[in-house]
Design an enzyme around this catalytic site. Structure first.
Site, PDB file in Angstrom:
ATOM      1  N   ARG A 165      17.194  24.937  -8.648  1.00 25.33           N
ATOM      2  CA  ARG A 165      15.909  24.596  -9.274  1.00 25.33           C
ATOM      3  C   ARG A 165      15.509  25.610 -10.536  1.00 25.33           C
ATOM      4  NH1 ARG A 165      14.553  19.080  -9.065  1.00 25.33           N
ATOM      5  NH2 ARG A 165      14.907  18.472  -7.115  1.00 25.33           N
TER       6      ARG A 165
ATOM      7  N   ARG B 299      13.109  10.031  -0.820  1.00 26.40           N
ATOM      8  CA  ARG B 299      13.817   8.727  -1.094  1.00 26.40           C
ATOM      9  C   ARG B 299      14.977   9.326  -2.270  1.00 26.40           C
ATOM     10  NH1 ARG B 299       9.612   4.095  -2.076  1.00 26.40           N
ATOM     11  NH2 ARG B 299       8.409   5.807  -2.845  1.00 26.40           N
TER      12      ARG B 299
ATOM     13  N   GLU C 133       5.254  10.836  -9.079  1.00 30.36           N
ATOM     14  CA  GLU C 133       4.782  11.347  -7.817  1.00 30.36           C
ATOM     15  C   GLU C 133       4.539  12.703  -8.028  1.00 30.36           C
ATOM     16  OE1 GLU C 133       7.068  10.212  -4.305  1.00 30.36           O
ATOM     17  OE2 GLU C 133       7.342   8.373  -5.211  1.00 30.36           O
TER      18      GLU C 133
ATOM     19  N   CYS D   1      13.279   5.769  -7.589  1.00 29.44           N
ATOM     20  CA  CYS D   1      13.593   4.812  -8.771  1.00 29.44           C
ATOM     21  C   CYS D   1      14.705   5.089  -9.733  1.00 29.44           C
ATOM     22  CB  CYS D   1      12.091   4.681  -9.569  1.00 29.44           C
ATOM     23  SG  CYS D   1      10.870   4.009  -8.713  1.00 29.44           S
ATOM     24  N   PHE D   2      14.741   6.443 -10.343  1.00 30.99           N
ATOM     25  CA  PHE D   2      15.757   6.561 -11.282  1.00 30.99           C
ATOM     26  C   PHE D   2      16.988   5.908 -11.117  1.00 30.99           C
ATOM     27  CE2 PHE D   2      13.888  10.615 -13.447  1.00 30.99           C
ATOM     28  CZ  PHE D   2      12.939   9.798 -13.780  1.00 30.99           C
TER      29      PHE D   2
ATOM     30  N   GLY E 126       0.857   1.377  -4.972  1.00 34.11           N
ATOM     31  CA  GLY E 126       0.009   0.534  -4.796  1.00 34.11           C
ATOM     32  C   GLY E 126      -1.456   1.286  -4.234  1.00 34.11           C
TER      33      GLY E 126
ATOM     34  N   SER F 193       5.278  -3.867  -9.057  1.00 34.23           N
ATOM     35  CA  SER F 193       6.718  -3.336  -8.865  1.00 34.23           C
ATOM     36  C   SER F 193       7.727  -3.301 -10.215  1.00 34.23           C
ATOM     37  CB  SER F 193       7.505  -4.394  -7.908  1.00 34.23           C
ATOM     38  OG  SER F 193       6.667  -4.450  -6.889  1.00 34.23           O
ATOM     39  N   THR F 194       8.435  -2.481 -10.098  1.00 32.63           N
ATOM     40  CA  THR F 194       9.774  -2.460 -11.037  1.00 32.63           C
ATOM     41  C   THR F 194      10.698  -3.490 -10.677  1.00 32.63           C
ATOM     42  OG1 THR F 194       9.491  -0.124 -11.507  1.00 32.63           O
ATOM     43  CG2 THR F 194      11.350  -1.126 -12.545  1.00 32.63           C
TER      44      THR F 194
ATOM     45  N   ALA G  92       0.807  -1.125   0.074  1.00 33.66           N
ATOM     46  CA  ALA G  92       0.025  -0.205  -0.082  1.00 33.66           C
ATOM     47  C   ALA G  92       0.832   1.238  -0.101  1.00 33.66           C
ATOM     48  CB  ALA G  92      -0.945  -0.001   1.208  1.00 33.66           C
TER      49      ALA G  92
HETATM   50  N1  LIG Z   1       7.207   5.694  -6.385  1.00 34.09           N
HETATM   51  C1  LIG Z   1       6.755   5.622  -7.675  1.00 34.09           C
HETATM   52  O1  LIG Z   1       6.588   6.880  -8.069  1.00 34.09           O
HETATM   53  C2  LIG Z   1       6.798   4.488  -8.552  1.00 34.09           C
HETATM   54  C3  LIG Z   1       7.298   3.241  -7.891  1.00 34.09           C
HETATM   55  N2  LIG Z   1       7.519   2.253  -8.862  1.00 34.09           N
HETATM   56  C4  LIG Z   1       7.804   0.845  -8.501  1.00 34.09           C
HETATM   57  O2  LIG Z   1       6.838   0.414  -7.659  1.00 34.09           O
HETATM   58  C5  LIG Z   1       7.200  -0.420  -6.520  1.00 34.09           C
HETATM   59  C6  LIG Z   1       6.361  -0.309  -5.090  1.00 34.09           C
HETATM   60  O3  LIG Z   1       7.081   1.244  -5.002  1.00 34.09           O
HETATM   61  P1  LIG Z   1       6.250   2.231  -3.836  1.00 34.09           P
HETATM   62  O4  LIG Z   1       5.072   2.131  -4.011  1.00 34.09           O
HETATM   63  O5  LIG Z   1       7.140   3.473  -4.078  1.00 34.09           O
HETATM   64  O6  LIG Z   1       7.293   1.652  -2.769  1.00 34.09           O
HETATM   65  P2  LIG Z   1       6.607   1.794  -1.154  1.00 34.09           P
HETATM   66  O7  LIG Z   1       7.681   1.381  -0.311  1.00 34.09           O
HETATM   67  O8  LIG Z   1       6.110   3.069  -1.022  1.00 34.09           O
HETATM   68  O9  LIG Z   1       5.451   0.714  -0.800  1.00 34.09           O
HETATM   69  C7  LIG Z   1       5.711  -0.750  -0.658  1.00 34.09           C
HETATM   70  C8  LIG Z   1       4.934  -1.283   0.362  1.00 34.09           C
HETATM   71  O10 LIG Z   1       5.158  -2.664   0.058  1.00 34.09           O
HETATM   72  C9  LIG Z   1       5.049  -3.391   1.409  1.00 34.09           C
HETATM   73  N3  LIG Z   1       5.181  -4.585   1.802  1.00 34.09           N
HETATM   74  C10 LIG Z   1       6.475  -5.073   1.612  1.00 34.09           C
HETATM   75  N4  LIG Z   1       6.675  -6.318   1.686  1.00 34.09           N
HETATM   76  C11 LIG Z   1       5.396  -6.886   1.627  1.00 34.09           C
HETATM   77  C12 LIG Z   1       4.650  -8.218   2.019  1.00 34.09           C
HETATM   78  N5  LIG Z   1       5.481  -9.196   1.798  1.00 34.09           N
HETATM   79  N6  LIG Z   1       3.404  -8.161   2.163  1.00 34.09           N
HETATM   80  C13 LIG Z   1       2.881  -7.038   2.256  1.00 34.09           C
HETATM   81  N7  LIG Z   1       3.253  -5.806   1.843  1.00 34.09           N
HETATM   82  C14 LIG Z   1       4.565  -5.502   1.816  1.00 34.09           C
HETATM   83  C15 LIG Z   1       5.742  -2.389   2.443  1.00 34.09           C
HETATM   84  O11 LIG Z   1       5.224  -2.285   3.820  1.00 34.09           O
HETATM   85  C16 LIG Z   1       5.357  -1.039   1.836  1.00 34.09           C
HETATM   86  O12 LIG Z   1       4.396  -0.137   2.489  1.00 34.09           O
HETATM   87  C17 LIG Z   1       8.818  -0.360  -6.611  1.00 34.09           C
HETATM   88  O13 LIG Z   1       9.309  -1.502  -7.346  1.00 34.09           O
HETATM   89  C18 LIG Z   1       9.111   0.717  -7.412  1.00 34.09           C
HETATM   90  O14 LIG Z   1      10.119   0.967  -7.982  1.00 34.09           O
HETATM   91  C19 LIG Z   1       6.984   2.338 -10.225  1.00 34.09           C
HETATM   92  C20 LIG Z   1       6.664   3.391 -10.744  1.00 34.09           C
HETATM   93  C21 LIG Z   1       6.597   4.527  -9.721  1.00 34.09           C
HETATM   94  O1  LIG Z   2       9.489   4.569 -11.856  1.00 34.08           O
HETATM   95  C1  LIG Z   2       9.029   5.412 -11.047  1.00 34.08           C
HETATM   96  O2  LIG Z   2       9.370   5.716 -10.023  1.00 34.08           O
HETATM   97  C2  LIG Z   2       8.895   6.585 -11.837  1.00 34.08           C
HETATM   98  O3  LIG Z   2       9.898   7.690 -12.021  1.00 34.08           O
HETATM   99  C3  LIG Z   2       9.657   8.892 -12.496  1.00 34.08           C
HETATM  100  O4  LIG Z   2       8.744   9.641 -11.770  1.00 34.08           O
HETATM  101  P1  LIG Z   2       9.129  10.298 -10.330  1.00 34.08           P
HETATM  102  O5  LIG Z   2      10.633   9.911  -9.794  1.00 34.08           O
HETATM  103  O6  LIG Z   2       8.194  10.295  -9.345  1.00 34.08           O
HETATM  104  O7  LIG Z   2       9.504  11.914 -10.614  1.00 34.08           O
HETATM  105  P2  LIG Z   2      10.019  12.584 -12.071  1.00 34.08           P
HETATM  106  O8  LIG Z   2       9.005  13.714 -12.456  1.00 34.08           O
HETATM  107  O9  LIG Z   2      10.290  11.765 -13.098  1.00 34.08           O
HETATM  108  O10 LIG Z   2      11.264  13.544 -11.214  1.00 34.08           O
HETATM  109  C4  LIG Z   2      12.257  12.628 -10.944  1.00 34.08           C
HETATM  110  C5  LIG Z   2      13.497  13.437 -10.748  1.00 34.08           C
HETATM  111  O11 LIG Z   2      13.896  14.131 -11.655  1.00 34.08           O
HETATM  112  C6  LIG Z   2      14.016  15.537 -11.512  1.00 34.08           C
HETATM  113  N1  LIG Z   2      13.936  16.225 -12.816  1.00 34.08           N
HETATM  114  C7  LIG Z   2      12.640  16.057 -13.707  1.00 34.08           C
HETATM  115  C8  LIG Z   2      12.622  16.709 -14.778  1.00 34.08           C
HETATM  116  C9  LIG Z   2      13.564  17.730 -15.365  1.00 34.08           C
HETATM  117  O12 LIG Z   2      13.536  18.219 -16.685  1.00 34.08           O
HETATM  118  N2  LIG Z   2      14.497  18.041 -14.599  1.00 34.08           N
HETATM  119  C10 LIG Z   2      14.658  17.276 -13.046  1.00 34.08           C
HETATM  120  O13 LIG Z   2      15.827  17.418 -12.447  1.00 34.08           O
HETATM  121  C11 LIG Z   2      12.958  15.826 -10.397  1.00 34.08           C
HETATM  122  O14 LIG Z   2      13.251  17.109  -9.758  1.00 34.08           O
HETATM  123  C12 LIG Z   2      13.046  14.666  -9.597  1.00 34.08           C
HETATM  124  O15 LIG Z   2      14.030  14.939  -8.619  1.00 34.08           O
HETATM  125  C13 LIG Z   2       9.112   8.859 -13.882  1.00 34.08           C
HETATM  126  O16 LIG Z   2       8.705   9.824 -14.544  1.00 34.08           O
HETATM  127  C14 LIG Z   2       7.793   8.013 -13.768  1.00 34.08           C
HETATM  128  O17 LIG Z   2       7.598   7.560 -15.342  1.00 34.08           O
HETATM  129  C15 LIG Z   2       7.992   6.641 -13.127  1.00 34.08           C
HETATM  130  O18 LIG Z   2       7.076   5.692 -13.176  1.00 34.08           O
END
Ligand SMILES: NC(=O)C1=CN([C@@H]2O[C@H](COP(=O)(O)OP(=O)(O)OC[C@H]3O[C@@H](n4cnc5c(N)ncnc54)[C@H](O)[C@@H]3O)[C@@H](O)[C@H]2O)C=CC1
Ligand SMILES: O=C(O)[C@H]1O[C@H](OP(=O)(O)OP(=O)(O)OC[C@H]2O[C@@H](n3ccc(=O)[nH]c3=O)[C@H](O)[C@@H]2O)[C@H](O)[C@@H](O)[C@@H]1O
EC number: 1.1.1.22
Length: 510
Positions: free
Chosen positions: A477, A372, A191, A302-303, A43, A157-158, A39
């Site tokens: 920035r 993060r 985000e 993530c990056f 999620g 997840s990624t 969550a």
């Molecule tokens: N944060 C983002 O904007 C994005 C993240 N992702 C990918 O999505 C995945 C999740 O990322 P976030 O949501 O940011 O992570 P998060 O750390 O915010 O959430 C993950 C959750 O999973 C829970 N968890 C872990 N193991 C568990 C288990 N065995 N059973 C039940 N719950 C469990 C944790 O307690 C935590 O609350 C990662 O692989 C990330 O790379 C992909 C696109 C965007």
């Molecule tokens: O896999 C992921 O977690 C996600 O990672 C990024 O999303 P996010 O990290 O939430 O935010 P971004 O808007 O991509 O910004 C990432 C970082 O790059 C920086 N950034 C972004 C754009 C830019 O032109 N310059 C720059 O420095 C932002 O300030 C930030 O620190 C991707 O944009 C999403 O498509 C992807 O799903």
């Protein structure tokens, strides 16, 4: 009839065209249930939008963290994301549920999304590069243990390419005859804009096995998204292409930022203006204007993690040249952060020892409270290394979080807060305040590290009047009007812009 089959019919948006006997099947079949394990930032919002757009589907989001689930069930959601509150309020208690009863909801579900965290490994084989799949593996084992009916398991997840194969092995070896279909459905939301990204995605990507069962599972998931995503934006591929496309997309995006940041250093050395260069480059329709803002460095969960993961996969596949190519994206990002610190220190007579430096913004970007991998961690640690006193203000990040981030080891901060040490060490020389004016009072310099809109409209005259002189602004920035600030009396550094004469005489050595 297997659940995969039932799901397929029930979810079909062509339901009106189905003949009478099939319709009876639909009426007899139970409400389709989705369970999402994890969550978090992905999620929570993703499932809330599925629940909103698909009232006929029951969605349960489960997590091992009691506090996180309690927050999802309260008025104070565990993550700050514009628009999320409204979506959750519309569905929670109707067809959207948050629970810690992981096993019950997995048992009942037809489709299980796994959206657990996949941070960089900190120990053992591949430490510092490979993805840590501990959370994923334990989720997969639990799914195998509790399942009594066929299920579609979706990688949200990624993950490293080929993870689905490992997950399949865990599931099938423990399945006791139950059939699982694994799909890869990576998430592309960013985000701060998660809700609009989910409402109107550029694409939804679904990868599956190229077998009739795999294709049927792809259709079932496609039918969930087709409640609101136009057909042509739902892309289907094989499993490995979907897994790799996610890593590739993040690598390409991060590469653009490192490219423009590399240019920003050259701009400062030559008198060019990086915003003018970005604009000129971005008007080429083959390049496009987005994601070309120079900054103090990219952050986010993530990056870096995903590129390191990509580098590791390349190395493991005997492709050192490809690995080296992508590594450079991270190296330039690290260079940009240390270049910024050096610029601050060298501008202020080569020392910030015992000087108060105000840090405006700690989140990795605006409109999120997520820290993060934020560049602010490295910049603050760099300044602390030169014995500065920091006064930090961010509208969405708590003191506790900032202290944790500054006291933890690299990569440890990627784990969710409830999986981190309970009592973080307080970093001396750091104070966290709830107001930009308080942060900047009596400061020698200001570092703007997050592009929060409110930093654009601060009363900089008032701030200047209350600061030590000479008063410096280091804009990581490019959000302030540098000319106006110079008129007030500030010495201003803007990333990649022509330098003040003061700064020219004190070049930063990276
Ligand atoms: N944060 C983002 O904007 C994005 C993240 N992702 C990918 O999505 C995945 C999740 O990322 P976030 O949501 O940011 O992570 P998060 O750390 O915010 O959430 C993950 C959750 O999973 C829970 N968890 C872990 N193991 C568990 C288990 N065995 N059973 C039940 N719950 C469990 C944790 O307690 C935590 O609350 C990662 O692989 C990330 O790379 C992909 C696109 C965007
Ligand atoms: O896999 C992921 O977690 C996600 O990672 C990024 O999303 P996010 O990290 O939430 O935010 P971004 O808007 O991509 O910004 C990432 C970082 O790059 C920086 N950034 C972004 C754009 C830019 O032109 N310059 C720059 O420095 C932002 O300030 C930030 O620190 C991707 O944009 C999403 O498509 C992807 O799903």
């Amino acid at each position: 009839m297997s659940i995969l089959h039932t799901t397929f019919f029930f979810l079909s948006p062509l339901v009106k065209g189905v003949h009478r006997s099939s319709f009876k099947v639909i009426l007899k079949s139970k409400m389709v249930k989705i369970c999402c394990i994890g969550a978090g930032y992905v999620g929570g919002p993703t499932m809330a939008v599925i629940a909103l757009k698909c009232p006929s589907i029951e969605v349960a989001v489960v997590d091992i963290s009691k506090s996180r689930i309690a927050a999802w069930n309260s008025d104070q959601l565990p993550i700050y994301e514009p628009g999320l509150d409204g979506v959750v309020k519309q569905c929670r208690g109707k067809n959207l549920f948050f629970s810690t009863d992981v096993e019950k909801h997995v048992f009942e579900a037809d489709i299980v999304f796994v959206s657990v965290n996949t941070p960089t490994k900190t120990q053992g084989l591949g430490a510092g590069k490979a993805a840590d799949l501990t959370y994923w593996e334990s989720a997969a084992r639990m799914i195998a243990d509790v399942s009594k009916s066929d299920k579609i398991v979706v990688e949200k997840s990624t993950v490293p390419v080929k993870t689905a194969e490992a997950i399949e092995k865990i599931l099938t070896h423990n399945s006791r005859g139950i059939k699982f279909q694994i799909l890869s459905n990576p998430e592309f939301l960013a985000e701060g804009t998660a809700i609009q990204d989910l409402f109107n995605p550029d694409r939804v990507l679904i990868g599956g096995r190229e077998t009739p069962e795999g294709q049927k599972a792809i259709e079932a998931l496609k039918n969930v998204y087709s409640h609101w995503v136009p057909e042509e934006r739902i892309l289907t591929t094989n499993l490995w292409s979907a897994e790799l496309s996610k890593l590739a997309a993040n690598a390409f995006l991060a590469q653009r930022i490192s490219s423009v940041n590399a240019m920003s250093a050259l701009c400062e050395a030559t008198g060019a203006n990086v915003q003018q260069v970005s604009y000129s480059v971005g008007t080429d329709s083959r390049i496009g204007p987005k994601f070309l803002n120079a900054s103090v460095g990219f952050g986010g969960s993530c990056f870096q993690k995903d590129i390191l993961n990509l580098v590791y996969i390349c190395e493991c596949n005997g492709l050192p040249e490809v690995a080296e190519y992508w590594k450079q994206v991270i190296k330039i990002n690290d260079y940009q952060k240390s270049r910024f610190v050096n610029r601050v220190v060298s501008s202020m007579f080569n020392t910030v020892s015992n000087k108060k430096i105000a840090i405006l913004g700690f989140a990795f970007k605006k409109d999120t409270g997520d820290t993060r991998e934020t560049p602010a961690i490295d910049v603050c640690k760099g300044l602390l290394g030169d014995k500065a006193n920091l006064s930090i203000y961010d509208p969405q990040v708590t003191e506790d979080q900032i202290q944790r981030d500054l006291s933890m080891n690299k990569f440890d901060w990627d784990h969710p807060i409830h999986l981190q040490p309970t009592s973080p060490t307080t970093v001396k020389k750091v104070s966290v305040v709830w107001d930009a004016y308080e942060a900047t009072k009596d400061a020698h310099g200001i570092c703007i590290l997050t592009e929060w809109d409110e930093f654009k409209t601060l009363d900089y005259q008032k701030i200047y009047d209350n600061m030590q002189k000479p008063a410096f602004v280091f804009d990581g920035r490019n959000i302030v009007d540098a000319d106006k600030l110079r008129e007030i009396g500030f010495i201003v550094y803007s990333i990649g812009k022509p330098l003040d004469p003061w700064l020219k005489d004190m070049p930063a050595v990276a």
